[in-house]
Design a protein around this motif. Structure first.
Motif, PDB file in Angstrom:
ATOM      1  N   SER A 116      -9.693  -7.092  14.497  1.00  0.00           N
ATOM      2  CA  SER A 116      -9.238  -8.425  14.078  1.00  0.00           C
ATOM      3  C   SER A 116     -10.201  -8.994  13.036  1.00  0.00           C
ATOM      4  O   SER A 116     -11.017  -9.860  13.344  1.00  0.00           O
ATOM      5  CB  SER A 116      -9.164  -9.373  15.284  1.00  0.00           C
ATOM      6  OG  SER A 116      -8.250  -8.867  16.220  1.00  0.00           O
ATOM      7  N   HIS A 144      -4.324  -9.203   7.566  1.00  0.00           N
ATOM      8  CA  HIS A 144      -4.224 -10.063   8.762  1.00  0.00           C
ATOM      9  C   HIS A 144      -2.944  -9.746   9.550  1.00  0.00           C
ATOM     10  O   HIS A 144      -2.952  -9.698  10.786  1.00  0.00           O
ATOM     11  CB  HIS A 144      -4.223 -11.540   8.360  1.00  0.00           C
ATOM     12  CG  HIS A 144      -5.583 -12.071   7.982  1.00  0.00           C
ATOM     13  ND1 HIS A 144      -6.682 -11.944   8.796  1.00  0.00           N
ATOM     14  CD2 HIS A 144      -6.025 -12.717   6.867  1.00  0.00           C
ATOM     15  CE1 HIS A 144      -7.739 -12.503   8.224  1.00  0.00           C
ATOM     16  NE2 HIS A 144      -7.370 -12.973   7.037  1.00  0.00           N
ATOM     17  N   THR A 145      -1.852  -9.536   8.824  1.00  0.00           N
ATOM     18  CA  THR A 145      -0.583  -9.216   9.483  1.00  0.00           C
ATOM     19  C   THR A 145      -0.692  -7.894  10.245  1.00  0.00           C
ATOM     20  O   THR A 145      -0.251  -7.784  11.399  1.00  0.00           O
ATOM     21  CB  THR A 145       0.554  -9.110   8.439  1.00  0.00           C
ATOM     22  OG1 THR A 145       0.614 -10.342   7.715  1.00  0.00           O
ATOM     23  CG2 THR A 145       1.896  -8.840   9.101  1.00  0.00           C
ATOM     24  N   LYS A 148      -2.548  -8.295  13.430  1.00  0.00           N
ATOM     25  CA  LYS A 148      -1.728  -8.923  14.480  1.00  0.00           C
ATOM     26  C   LYS A 148      -0.754  -7.907  15.085  1.00  0.00           C
ATOM     27  O   LYS A 148      -0.541  -7.873  16.293  1.00  0.00           O
ATOM     28  CB  LYS A 148      -0.951 -10.112  13.901  1.00  0.00           C
ATOM     29  CG  LYS A 148      -1.855 -11.314  13.661  1.00  0.00           C
ATOM     30  CD  LYS A 148      -1.056 -12.614  13.530  1.00  0.00           C
ATOM     31  CE  LYS A 148      -1.955 -13.735  13.017  1.00  0.00           C
ATOM     32  NZ  LYS A 148      -2.033 -13.763  11.536  1.00  0.00           N
ATOM     33  N   GLU A 151      -2.548  -5.798  17.507  1.00  0.00           N
ATOM     34  CA  GLU A 151      -2.850  -6.485  18.768  1.00  0.00           C
ATOM     35  C   GLU A 151      -1.680  -6.365  19.736  1.00  0.00           C
ATOM     36  O   GLU A 151      -1.844  -6.432  20.937  1.00  0.00           O
ATOM     37  CB  GLU A 151      -3.118  -7.976  18.510  1.00  0.00           C
ATOM     38  CG  GLU A 151      -4.544  -8.277  18.105  1.00  0.00           C
ATOM     39  CD  GLU A 151      -4.709  -9.720  17.652  1.00  0.00           C
ATOM     40  OE1 GLU A 151      -3.842 -10.552  17.997  1.00  0.00           O
ATOM     41  OE2 GLU A 151      -5.693  -9.996  16.946  1.00  0.00           O
TER      42      GLU A 151
END
Lengths: 152, 718, 198
Positions: A116, A144-145, A148, A151
């Protein structure tokens, strides 16, 4: 003679030992996804994975890659690169596209180590990859996408 | 080197004024029989569309894809009128063919001046509408229903009453036998479903996984890679050559002298590099440029003081003598290299008197006859495959066709049939000329007691881009508008004014660089104007709005929109500086606001707001991308870039360590507003560039009080 | 091609600081200093020509990332120290720096390399410090990687990365003297009581 593994396959080449890995990949193995942009490790277009770590192939003499495992954009597999490429497509990061193999390699390496990343992590990892079209706003957003996505 | 003009008839501006009417007149649908012979696709109603039995619709794109998005944009136009589903669309480069694939703005095949969308808008829609009408006719014939009752939506042809429906592929063979409509109707914009919405690019996936094929990726049997040693000074020639050491290097096959230098042919790129390094060349500098950039600036400064030839003149500048406030400044702009990420390269294969080329040919119209002349064959015996280009920014748009000439000379000098790949290194690129011209602007203007402009004088001194190339045909009375575009016909109430141009001479080759003349005119005009407004105690936004003429509604629109977007509060706030600039270029209106911080005495741009009015926004996603990219391209250049000639005439910079690119940590956040408009679409590849540097200079002056009269900032601030 | 590139390389060399051209005096040159402490400090000052050469200082920053070049400009591309003095995840030292110096294929210059290649730890940062401060820091086991004087000698005399300073590759001025000269001075400095200059 130099023997190395490229995208999982053992390869032996008989070349001038000073030949940069970049030109071995392109001229000999026809793996053309790895690009030539500067030849002096300033732009990152030639980034490959060397024994799992990002490496500028333009300043890597083939003699120093003996016994190494090289992965090029064509041979990248795994959740990180999949997430990166999906994020790249999701917001259309590339313009001319020449630098993007290198961008994808560096972004993937970053996510493999920092799941992250902060904006600062992205700056630190990606500052070696020049994009002349300046797609940087979207590169940042796509990383960043991808993080995510990973995650879950 | 010989080149032909090939009927390069319209001026760039001339066409843009012409608009869509011309595109209709010049549309060239192919006869069915011929189209069928040229393609395996069952249905090829014209030179632009192929529909396969598998439902895919392939659009042949007549403009080179170098990142600016024509593959996606032109396909959108076809898909809209065809009522295709976006998922079935494919894009492919059209080959070099003047007659079929001319840029209607030029009357010749080429990409430039941000014209791709403007000149294709009606042509591609008509092409799509033609195909749709023929598919509908085929369905009507097959189903025995009236064509008027048939609908097409998202790639499905349907007849509601009978319940029949079909994809394009199943009807493609029948469609090919239908009568071609002479003038199929196109949609009213209110009926658009694709145009005006974000479309994913058609080339993203291939550009993210390494499969996209560029020129350097072309490998053919027996191909030799060729590097050329170019003279270290512009205009120098080979005096003597010792190639013994080069030929002794394993893999080096030949060394040949050609008009641009000495070519080294090798079986690998690295061998060619080593071979070139081993050449012993002495150069004849007698005709070379030996002046330094400093000397060139002095020369241009002197030229600018002469006032030059009149570009535009109105009123009596004697008014200036009565001005309450008089301001004068000289602006200096360096040579700039385009530095596309893929350096110049080209592949040529010569076999039995015919040549086939693969490269990012931006002006096939010039490249083909130039290559033919160098080879001593007929232009029709040269074919060009236009490949994806790893950026251009103007660098591949060569009136001189010097790259095509060089690779063709290489093939000719080999003295045998064969395949040759010419590769330029980054050093070749940065030291190879074809720069944005080094330029001086000399400005003088006055304000009356109320702060209104009473007079404005600007003389621009630089080399002409078009003189001495086939482009010279576009010059009128020896005037090259690309040298001063954006400095005249301004939207402001100027009072008395005179714009002049002094043409300078140098052997250094110059070329259009993303937004061409606007790269410096927007800076000089918008910075100087900002200073005048400041002297008059006016706000930069309101002051500009007050100065705009009543006709300048679109300029007003983007200024108001960007001010609103940025929440404009004035020149400084919270220790940050804010600056605005507006420029119309290539028919598109752009205003930008820059937010800057002082980072150890050097500007750090944190945010940029942008409002763009490019008429109908065919694909807002690509428009935003081009604004973001144009802003980054312009910012890196304004901060860091100059090509400097050292005393003696050699280029100081050699690679990205000395000609430094903007990097991700220096990229500001960018917010773009695309103005809603029904005007015909104009280009977006270049217009994002011009306002950035002046907006930055204005913000920096607001923050620090320091004016920046010489670019880049790294030279001016240091 | 080559002559012009060479000419440029020469131009770049001319811009190098004067110290870079220096050689090292042998320990015997300090024999005339009778006071042993003063002699020791003088020997260290001679060692300082190496310690404060750009070849050493560039990777002994006191904060952040390294500098580069004989003019010690900010490293480009920008790199950060990172947790292991080895750069950031995604772009660490070895992304560009390999096991040996590599000459550029397309122009003058080279990219330096050595195995290992990393920043000196923050505790060993020298940039901006006086020679006296560097000396004190160098002797302090808490800051020098827990080295006693003998270990320090061995480091100076035999460490490969230290030795790189004299074999820095095309386009970089080597540290003054040689590693052997530097080792001899270190030995003499230790033997004279390893005094620090004031």
């Amino acid at each position: 003679m130099t023997t190395l593994t490229v995208n999982g396959k053992e390869v032996t080449v008989d070349l001038d030992p000073d030949t940069p890995l970049l030109w071995v990949l392109r001229d000999e193995l026809r793996l053309t996804g790895t690009k030539f942009g500067c030849g002096v490790a300033q732009c990152g277009a030639c980034t490959v994975m060397l024994d799992g770590m990002p490496r500028r192939s333009c300043i890597t003499p083939i003699s120093t890659a003996e016994g190494s495992e090289v992965t090029t954009i064509e041979g990248m597999q795994g959740p990180e690169v999949t997430a990166v490429q999906a994020a790249w497509a999701g917001i259309d990061v590339p313009q001319c596209g020449w630098c993007q193999s290198g961008q994808v390699m560096s972004a993937t390496a970053l996510l493999q180590m920092v799941p992250s990343p902060t904006d600062e992590d992205i700056d630190n990892a990606m500052a070696g990859n020049v994009c002349r079209c300046a797609t940087y706003v979207r590169i940042r957003e796509a990383i960043h996408t991808a993080a995510k996505t990973l995650e879950g | 080197m010989t080149t032909q003009t090939n009927g390069f008839k319209a001026t760039r501006r001339g066409f843009l004024a012409g608009g869509a009417g011309l595109t209709l007149a010049l549309m060239l649908p192919l006869a069915r029989g011929r189209a069928m012979a040229e393609t395996a696709a069952p249905f090829a109603p014209n030179a632009f569309i192929r529909i396969g039995t598998d439902d895919t619709v392939t659009v042949l794109i007549k403009h080179i894809e170098m990142g600016q998005g024509p593959y996606t944009g032109l396909s959108t136009l076809v898909a809209e009128e065809l009522d295709a589903d976006w998922g079935q669309m494919r894009a492919e480069a059209a080959p070099g063919n003047d007659k079929l694939y001319a840029n209607l703005a030029f009357g010749a095949q080429g990409t430039g001046g941000s014209t791709a969308m403007a000149n294709s808008y009606m042509q591609m829609r008509k092409a799509g509408a033609t195909a749709r009408a023929m598919l509908v006719a085929a369905a009507a014939a097959e189903w025995g229903v009236p064509a008027g009752e048939i609908t097409v939506s998202k790639g499905v042809i349907a007849h509601a009453a009978s319940g029949k429906s079909s994809g394009f592929g199943a009807l493609s063979q029948a469609a090919a036998t239908m009568e071609m409509p002479a003038d199929p109707p196109v949609k009213d914009p209110s009926g658009f479903t694709l145009i005006g919405t974000d479309r994913p690019r058609l080339d993203t996936v291939a550009k993210s996984n390494g499969t996209a094929q560029f020129t350097m990726d072309v490998y053919r049997d027996g191909m030799l890679t060729v590097l050329v040693a170019h003279p270290p000074k512009f205009g120098a020639t080979v005096a003597s050559l010792d190639d013994k050491a080069a030929l002794a290097i394993a893999g080096v096959e030949m060394v040949r002298q050609i008009s641009s230098g000495v070519a080294v042919y090798a079986t690998s790129t690295f061998a060619a590099m080593k071979g070139r390094d081993a050449l012993g060349i002495t150069w004849d500098d007698s005709k070379a440029e030996t002046r330094s950039s400093a000397e060139l600036y002095d020369m241009l400064s002197t030229e600018a003081k002469t006032g030059g030839r009149v570009v535009e003149e109105s009123g009596d500048l004697a008014a200036l003598s009565a001005a309450a406030t008089l301001h004068e400044a000289e602006f200096r702009f360096p040579y700039l290299a385009h530095a596309p990420m893929e350096p110049l390269d080209a592949v040529i294969e010569v076999k039995a008197g015919k040549a086939e080329m693969w490269f990012g040919s931006q002006f096939p119209t010039f490249d083909k006859p130039t290559a033919a002349a160098a080879l001593g064959i007929k232009p029709e015996d040269v074919s060009i495959n236009v490949l994806l280009a790893g950026g251009s920014f103007g660098r591949r748009a060569q009136g001189s066709a010097h790259l095509a000439a060089e690779v063709a000379e290489i093939a000719k000098a080999a003295g045998r049939d064969g395949c040759f790949k010419l590769v330029w290194t980054r050093e070749d690129d940065l030291r190879g000329g074809y720069y944005r011209p080094i330029t001086v602007h000399r400005l003088k203007a006055g304000l009356d007691a109320d702060g209104a402009l009473v007079g404005w004088e600007n003389t621009i001194a630089n080399q002409s881009i078009m003189a001495g190339t086939p482009m010279a045909a576009m010059m009128k009375d020896g005037m090259d508008s690309t040298s001063y575009e954006g400095a005249y016909a301004l939207p402001y109430k100027m009072g008395a004014h005179r714009i002049g141009w002094a043409q300078a001479q140098s052997p250094v080759p110059v070329l259009w660089w993303r937004s061409v003349g606007h790269t410096h005119t927007a800076y000089a005009v918008e910075v100087f104007l900002d200073e005048l407004l400041e002297k008059a105690g006016k706000d930069p936004v309101q002051g500009r709005l007050d100065l705009l003429t009543p006709e300048a509604t679109r300029e007003r629109g983007v200024i108001e929109a960007v001010a609103k977007l940025a929440g404009w509060k004035g020149r400084t706030a919270d220790g940050k500086g804010y600056g605005i600039a507006m420029a119309k270029s290539f028919g598109t209106y752009v205003a930008e606001i820059v937010e800057v911080e002082d980072q150890n005495g050097f500007p750090k741009v944190t945010r940029v707001w942008c409002a763009v009015d490019c008429g109908v926004a065919v694909n807002p996603n690509i428009i935003r991308a081009q604004m973001e990219g144009g802003i980054g391209y312009a910012l890196g250049t304004a901060l860091f870039n100059e090509i400097t000639l050292e005393p003696g005439g050699t280029v100081a910079q050699g690679n990205f360590d000395s000609y430094r690119m903007l990097r991700i940590h220096e990229m500001p956040a960018v917010q773009v507003e695309v103005i809603t408009s029904t005007a015909d679409p104009t280009g977006v590849g270049e217009p994002g560039v011009p306002p950035l540097a002046p907006a930055l200079a204005n913000a920096w002056r607001a923050l620090t009080g320091k004016a920046t009269y010489q670019l880049p900032f790294a030279a001016a601030v240091a | 091609m080559k002559p012009s590139l060479r000419a440029l390389a020469v131009l770049l060399m001319v811009a190098a600081p004067a110290t870079a051209q220096e050689t090292l005096q042998p320990p015997a040159a300090f024999d005339s200093i009778t006071d042993q402490t003063a002699r020791s400090a003088a020997l260290f000052e001679e060692m300082g020509k190496v310690l404060q050469s750009p070849r050493c200082l560039n990777c002994h920053p006191v904060t952040g990332g390294p500098t580069q070049g004989d003019d010690m400009h900010k490293h480009m591309p920008p790199v950060v120290r990172g947790e292991a003095d080895f750069g950031a995840p995604g772009m660490n030292c070895s992304t560009c720096h390999g096991s040996e110096n590599v000459s550029f294929a397309t122009g003058p210059g080279s990219i330096p390399g050595h195995e290992p290649w990393a920043l000196a730890p923050l505790s060993m940062g020298w940039q901006g410090l006086s020679l006296s401060d560097i000396c004190v820091q160098l002797k302090d086991p808490a800051r020098n990687g827990n080295r006693d004087l003998e270990a320090l000698y061995k480091h100076n005399a035999t460490d490969g990365l230290v030795g790189w300073g004299w074999e820095p590759g095309e386009g970089r001025t080597p540290a003054p003297g040689s590693q052997a000269d530097f080792a001899a001075l270190t030995r003499a400095w230790i033997d004279t009581g390893s005094a620090c200059p004031q």
